[in-house]
Design an enzyme around this catalytic site. Structure first.
Site, mmCIF file in Angstrom:
data_model
loop_
_atom_site.group_PDB
_atom_site.id
_atom_site.type_symbol
_atom_site.label_atom_id
_atom_site.label_comp_id
_atom_site.label_asym_id
_atom_site.label_seq_id
_atom_site.Cartn_x
_atom_site.Cartn_y
_atom_site.Cartn_z
ATOM 1 N N CYS B 49 0.838 -1.213 0.000
ATOM 2 C CA CYS B 49 0.000 0.000 0.000
ATOM 3 C C CYS B 49 0.866 1.254 0.000
ATOM 4 O O CYS B 49 0.441 2.305 -0.451
ATOM 5 C CB CYS B 49 -0.885 0.079 1.230
ATOM 6 S SG CYS B 49 -1.334 -1.474 1.911
ATOM 7 N N ARG B 51 4.248 1.466 -1.078
ATOM 8 C CA ARG B 51 5.371 1.601 -2.008
ATOM 9 C C ARG B 51 5.226 0.654 -3.196
ATOM 10 O O ARG B 51 4.599 -0.403 -3.092
ATOM 11 C CB ARG B 51 6.701 1.326 -1.307
ATOM 12 C CG ARG B 51 6.882 -0.110 -0.855
ATOM 13 C CD ARG B 51 8.143 -0.283 -0.061
ATOM 14 N NE ARG B 51 8.070 0.457 1.181
ATOM 15 C CZ ARG B 51 8.803 1.525 1.463
ATOM 16 N NH1 ARG B 51 9.682 1.956 0.593
ATOM 17 N NH2 ARG B 51 8.675 2.147 2.612
#
Lengths: 291, 460
Positions: B49, B51
């Site tokens: 979420c 990277r």
């Protein structure tokens, strides 16, 4: 009366060394616990190399020495039940039982903080055994089966109550940490949830209480069977009265559902007091007729 | 060469991160495409979420540039590379190792010290393994990352201690109760902070969550928003008897819960532990309540102070974690660079051995009177001379040193001995340096040494 088996100088030295080992284990374990607590911002980094001398090694060393003394005495006396026949041997047998309990706590990990407080208890028991032996050597009347059952059940009961007392100390410390979460030092004391400690305390006492009851009943049966040893007024002796008080303390602890005001810290204090009283009774009984 | 192109919560808004996110299937497909577009390239895509990162290891021939990697990422999602703009960051060589070790050790996470990221890195590595795009370099890099993360969590306790007020409150609740599935949570008031705290409490899955407030409309609204039971405020004493955890967040200027009010209820509660979390300012609960038997009271200041203490401790743990990352990076890069010099070292030995062997053969042809023992002695002498001469240069070439210096040495050796450039990583590498004085030309021994050096450095 059975023949007395006095402690030799070598046995005394060994048992005192064992006591030292248990205190060392206590110190090592305390150090391990406080290492987390001490890791404040400016604190030193955690030791990269873990301690080679672990609490387990020290306690194991202590237990080995105790077992050596116990076995050597039993062999030299040609009596398997020597561990139940006099204060010194009974106390060091109890110390061995508590070491086994300590090992179990260590192994379960989440009860590790309970284990911490068993170690000084073991050391105190050993010293008490030595002290009582010095003060006046007494053999129990273990030829009488009631007496054997009496000593055996009180031995196991005392182990349960020692665990109960240790959990009482942990409860009070954990509660203190929860009441003052900002006070440094208490914040990260590793302890299970209060509810778990309370449950454990109740179980320990639930197990110890019937053993105490058996000990009281068999003791009374022996006293009635052999009225000459304890005298006719045995029922009013301080030992019996104190035992009754202990019995009531633990009975009330078991009935916390009926007396809920005893929950929590009060139950913890009572379980500590119960164990201390038990030690007092052990010591007092040494000077009383009949043992 | 190690390369990284990616974006994270530090550089890109959530919308862009979502656009660029890969699920496992897509990551596998994209990695296979990368291997086709840049032959001989290893790749791993880490997509969480927070990277999206593409780790690449390439072996000279088809080395993608930073722009090509950006274009590749954009192509995977059919977006324009310009969309990525400055959100994309690039890393090379040791920066890649350092970055991955920090990510796996949760030093780059939104919540410092969380352990979920390690599982996500492992999953990304697994996906790439299944896609067949992990070779020696990335295998070693990721194994080393797992070891670094393990060291960080074990040696610094970075994942312990909570730094937000809500998580501190939950930690304290866990100190009192061992289970929550039979507990009742009572929410008094509808303050702004209550929502965040309520979310943490809901995660404990209590048996009942009850909301009450002076205003029935607000209670109903709050109850509907958070799926709570709504209760009449007049039933507060009764609710306080049922509750195990009370969260107060009213706007009342006076305390709504006083010791006089709570004390008579304790008996009806059978002295069950009661935890009151007061996040209202001014306070909703009188301080004397906290001194009642089996009642634990925490106000917002208490929680803030605990969180601040944990944050301070985290700073120190973070510093120690960075030191661990640096150590692992150095170890890894030493292996990584020595590994590249391996083929060159092997070529050098082969070259010199050929010369020696040719001279020995000429000599033996000219002197047929030599006995087999004498012939063997001469062959051995030639091998020893080659070994002794090459010992020092090879030691220098494979010693831990700065990268440019090593590259210069490698180039010099290539030119001086007219060796072909290193064929690339992944082939047998010889970096043994201290055992070359003896029977070096023994092919079996050399293969064995090559195999030893091929293994990544010990991790953990």
């Amino acid at each position: 009366m059975d023949n007395a088996i006095h402690i030799s100088i070598l046995q005394l030295a060994t048992i005192l060394a064992a006591c030292g080992f248990f205190l060392l284990a206590f110190w090592l374990q305390l150090r391990r616990f406080s290492r987390d607590i001490r890791s404040e911002p400016s604190g030193t980094p955690p030791a990269a190399a873990p301690w080679k001398l672990s609490p387990g090694l020290a306690a194991g060393g202590g237990a080995t020495l105790v077992a050596l003394v116990l076995v050597s005495r039993a062999v030299s006396a040609h009596r398997l039940t020597l561990g139940l026949s006099n204060y010194f041997d009974t106390f060091i047998l109890l110390a061995l039982l508590l070491t086994a309990l300590w090992a179990w706590f260590e192994w379960t990990r989440h009860l590790r903080s309970l284990a911490l407080f068993l170690l000084p208890t073991i050391a105190i028991l050993i010293l008490l055994g030595v002290g009582l032996d010095m003060a006046g050597y007494r053999m129990f009347h273990t030829r009488n089966p009631w007496m054997l059952a009496h000593v055996g059940s009180i031995l196991l009961g005392a182990a349960c109550f020692a665990a109960g007392g240790a959990s009482g100390v942990v409860y009070l410390l954990a509660e203190r940490r929860l009441r003052f979460p900002n006070r440094p030092g208490w914040r990260r004391l590793p302890a299970p949830p209060l509810a778990s400690v309370e449950k454990f305390n109740r179980h320990a006492i639930l197990l110890g209480f019937p053993l105490l009851t058996i000990a009281a009943v068999t003791g009374a049966l022996w006293a009635m069977e052999d009225p000459h040893t304890m005298g006719p007024d045995w029922f009013y002796s301080p030992k019996v009265i104190l035992t009754a008080v202990i019995w009531l303390v633990y009975a009330s602890l078991l009935h916390v559902r009926l007396a809920p005001a005893l929950r929590g810290s009060r139950a913890a204090w009572l379980s500590i007091a119960g164990f201390v009283l038990l030690l007092v009774v052990f010591a007092a009984a040494n000077w009383m007729p009949g043992g | 060469m190690l390369l990284l192109a990616g974006l994270s919560h530090r550089t890109a808004p959530v919308a862009l991160r979502e656009t660029l996110a890969f699920d496992q299937v897509r990551a596998g497909e994209s990695l296979r495409r990368l291997a086709v577009e840049f032959p001989g390239t290893e790749g791993v895509i880490l997509s969480t979420c927070n990277r999206v990162e593409l780790y690449v290891a390439c072996n000279g021939a088809a080395q993608p540039t930073a722009e090509e990697l950006a274009q590749f990422l954009a192509r995977c999602h059919q977006i324009s590379p310009a969309t990525l703009g400055e959100c994309l960051y690039h890393r090379r060589q040791e920066e890649v190792a350092e970055h991955l070790f920090s990510v796996a050790g949760s030093l780059d996470s939104l919540v410092l010290g969380e352990t979920q990221i390690l599982a996500q890195v492992k999953q990304a590595y697994q996906t790439a393994c299944e896609a067949g795009t992990v070779g020696t370099a990335l295998h070693a890099l990721f194994q080393r990352a797992f070891a670094a993360a393990k060291d960080i969590h074990k040696q610094t306790g970075l994942s312990g201690g909570h730094v937000s007020v809500a998580s501190v409150a939950v930690e304290l609740l866990r100190g009192v109760f061992d289970r929550f599935d039979e507990k009742t949570v009572l929410l008094v008031g509808t303050g702004k902070m209550a929502g965040l705290m309520l979310r943490s409490l809901q995660a404990l899955h209590p048996a009942r969550l009850i909301a009450t407030n002076r205003s029935p409309e607000r209670t109903a609204r709050m109850a509907a928003q958070w799926s709570l039971e709504a209760a009449d405020y007049n039933r507060l004493p009764e609710l306080l008897i049922a509750a195990d955890i009370v969260l107060t967040s009213t706007g009342s200027p006076e305390p709504i819960l006083t010791a006089e009010r709570i004390k008579p209820l304790l008996k009806s509660r059978h002295y069950r532990p009661l935890v009151i979390v007061d996040i209202a300012v001014p306070r909703d609960v009188e301080a004397a309540v906290g001194r009642l038997h089996n009642v634990y009271l925490y106000n917002i200041d208490d929680l803030e102070q605990v969180a601040a203490g944990n944050r301070r401790r985290r700073g120190d743990q973070e510093r120690r974690s960075r030191e661990i990352v640096a150590r692992h990076t150095e170890d890894f890069m030493h292996w990584f660079r020595a590994r590249h010099t391996g083929p060159l070292v092997r070529a050098l030995y082969q070259h010199c051995r050929r010369i020696g062997q040719a001279e020995v053969e000429t000599l033996l042809a000219a002197h047929p009177e030599l006995t087999p023992q004498q012939q063997q002695a001469i062959e051995k002498l030639a091998r020893r001379v080659v070994g002794k001469i090459l010992h020092l240069p090879v030691t220098e070439l494979t010693a831990p040193t700065s990268h440019p210096k090593r590259m210069h040495l490698a180039e010099a050796i290539q030119q001086l001995f007219r060796l072909a450039p290193a064929a690339g990583a992944g082939e047998g590498a010889v970096a043994g340096t201290d055992a070359e004085s003896g029977s070096l030309s023994d092919a079996a021994n050399e293969q064995q040494r090559g195999a030893d050096v091929e293994q990544p450095p010990r991790s953990g």
